[in-house]
Design an enzyme around this catalytic site. Sequence first.
Site, PDB file in Angstrom:
ATOM      1  CD  GLU A   6      29.611 -37.771  30.988  1.00 25.52           C
ATOM      2  OE1 GLU A   6      28.698 -37.357  31.712  1.00 25.52           O
ATOM      3  OE2 GLU A   6      30.821 -37.537  31.252  1.00 25.52           O
ATOM      4  CG  ASP A  50      29.026 -40.905  35.260  1.00 27.99           C
ATOM      5  OD1 ASP A  50      30.221 -41.187  35.436  1.00 27.99           O
ATOM      6  OD2 ASP A  50      28.677 -39.836  34.718  1.00 27.99           O
ATOM      7  CG  ASP A  70      33.203 -38.186  36.458  1.00 27.62           C
ATOM      8  OD1 ASP A  70      32.727 -39.030  35.685  1.00 27.62           O
ATOM      9  OD2 ASP A  70      33.013 -36.964  36.332  1.00 27.62           O
TER      10      ASP A  70
END
Length: 743
Positions: free
Chosen positions: A421, A450, A383
Amino acid sequence: MLMKVLLFVLLGAGVLTVGILLGHFAIDKGGSPATTDWLDDVSRDVDEGLIERFITEVDNMEIQENLRVLTRVPHMATSAGDEQTVELMLKRWGDPDSGLDRAWREEYLVHLSFPDPQSPNKVTVVSPTGSVLFTAREKEVAYEPDQNHTDVVQPYAAYSPPGHPKGKLVYANQGKVSDYEHLNKIIDLRGTVAIVRYGGAGRADKAINAFPFGVVGVLVYTDPLDINDGLMSDANETYPHSWYLPPSGVERGAYASEFGDMRTPYLAAKEHTYRIPEADIKGIPPIPIQPIGFEDAYALICELGGQSAPTGWQGAFNCPYNTGPGFKPTSPYSNSLVNLDIYNKAMLKNSSNVMGVIRGSVEPDRYIIYGNHRDSWVHGAIDPSSGTSVMLEITRVLGRMVKKGDWRPRRSIIFGSWGAEEFGLIGSTEYTEEYSSKLKDRTVAYINVDIAVFANATLRVQGSPSVQSVVFTATKQVKTPGSDSTSVYDNWIRFFNRSSSTHGLIPNVAFLTGAGSDYGPFFHFLGITAMDISYTYDRSKTKARIYPAYHTAYDTFNYCAKYIDPGFTSHQTVARTAGNVLLRLADSLLVPFNCSDYAEGLERYLGASLENFGERLAQKGISMAPLQSAVVQFRLAATGLNKMIQDSTLAKETPLKVRRINDQLMLLERAFLDPLAFPEKYGYRHVIWASKSSPVPTFPGLADAFARAQESDLAADWNEVHRHLSIITQAIEGAAHTLEDVI
């Protein structure tokens, strides 16, 4: 007479000239009518051969190298590492051989929150005499050099206020309102410090929910039951021996319940933009909160006194989970208090989006947007860099086709590498706020990748019902990793499936009912058809709520290469699948959305509403018949549009007819927007898929209003149920009208 003769001669010469010109330009050498180049271009459809070529050229080793480069240093938003990734994206997208038509950066001045490196946050247990009996770790244990990098940020709760609360410890399960209500019946919570585990409630909500009960501080940890299938030992069970979270691992995160820059709501956060005072920010913790590892949570929870916690509150620790307040009389911490010393600082920082575009050849004013965020909490291999590495490979393959002159999309493709983000979808939200007028008028779809790969078992897709058909088409064409015969579709249906009234047994495309990633502002704020694509794990083999190294210092290249996707073939499969969908959306003559699938989604929600609310609403004199009628009307309109499409040979139709149908399909999602439906929810305007608290899988406004009314039985709350029923009914009727002819 002479003038008449001259006029006759000139007229004849003109006619002869026109005839010659028509003969020259309208008749080709073979004697057949010429077809102009623009007509061929306007009527062309998606090229299946080009899609096959794209699939072949996507290279797993290129993706692996992308990830290696992206994760060399931590790249938290606005850090030096983040700037390195900005420059990398600009260099790749500006490459003369494989870059895009144009690449640029856009900056926003945004409100962020960081720990103070000079005064690290501390969690201690202090005796009545002031002695420090216990100190929680300030850094995670380093098992390899990556975790010792000087830019690894201390675990902290972004947007937690600074402060120094002190109090008796209580265990409050997941920090839900119901958890604090239960405790408040047996404990005086005023002046206490709560320890809660991740899950059940949002990060910020764990403190927001605690505040009204008088709790002064909150600790958060990840219970091994929820992330590690109960495993706890780094001697042989957890990382570095497996993918499981080691005892000192701490999940970082933004403790905010709203998305976008907090000080410029509904305005792009430019330097000149008006900013609300910090004191007026909503949706952040009102009291200090700090995350800790489960080894420290174990040391505290197993010493708690008080009553035994409810059965559902028990975790993986091999001790009773008691509620407190305070520690057992036999504990070395007896009569001691827990101290939080939090030194977080809020500040305005410049954050960059990196944008790139491939200009469309036929409809350049229609956009397909593909995006992923770039920033991470530490190295961020999964991530978000798994998604960024996939995006870079897609743009490399497509960019090379463009540079060679082999291909140019029908519609423009915009790529977005969003900044900040992790602090609340900031880069994508500011982009949608700045360009809202243009985006809502011109954007066909948004594709989000993502976390490309949570694990390597199967595909997972969330999206608007409209995208189901194009995703199915793409997944039937791409092979699953390690197989030359099994498609992604066939593998997917084994893990996630549902029974469709139209299609039979199909893979389940989950609804986008929240804002867990950058699709949030595109879908919920602008009503742009959206999807989120990833590969994930076999849920029959683990109960982990997410991959265990999530938001920790252990989310590194080596962790990914060893435990998540050895060989990077699942990354490759996601790139092939997402790129396939992207090409179909960009190149198809008719936008490949199916409004009948949307009708089925509405029918599923209607069925849940009738089952759960119908009888009680009837008792209150509130009829659901108008909603039923609206859903039937939508189904008929969708069927009518589909029939018209099927009965048309679109390649031979006037381009204006194709454009009209495409606009109906593109604007369908916008018809469900109501900016007044959820005044208490920032950024949520989509009345079908907005976030909700109710567990009932149906229309969010109706479900939450019904739950409140059931609890209070107040006339005002039942009126609110009726209001939301009317909002949904009108939205569905309006959407049905968009699918019908103009008259």
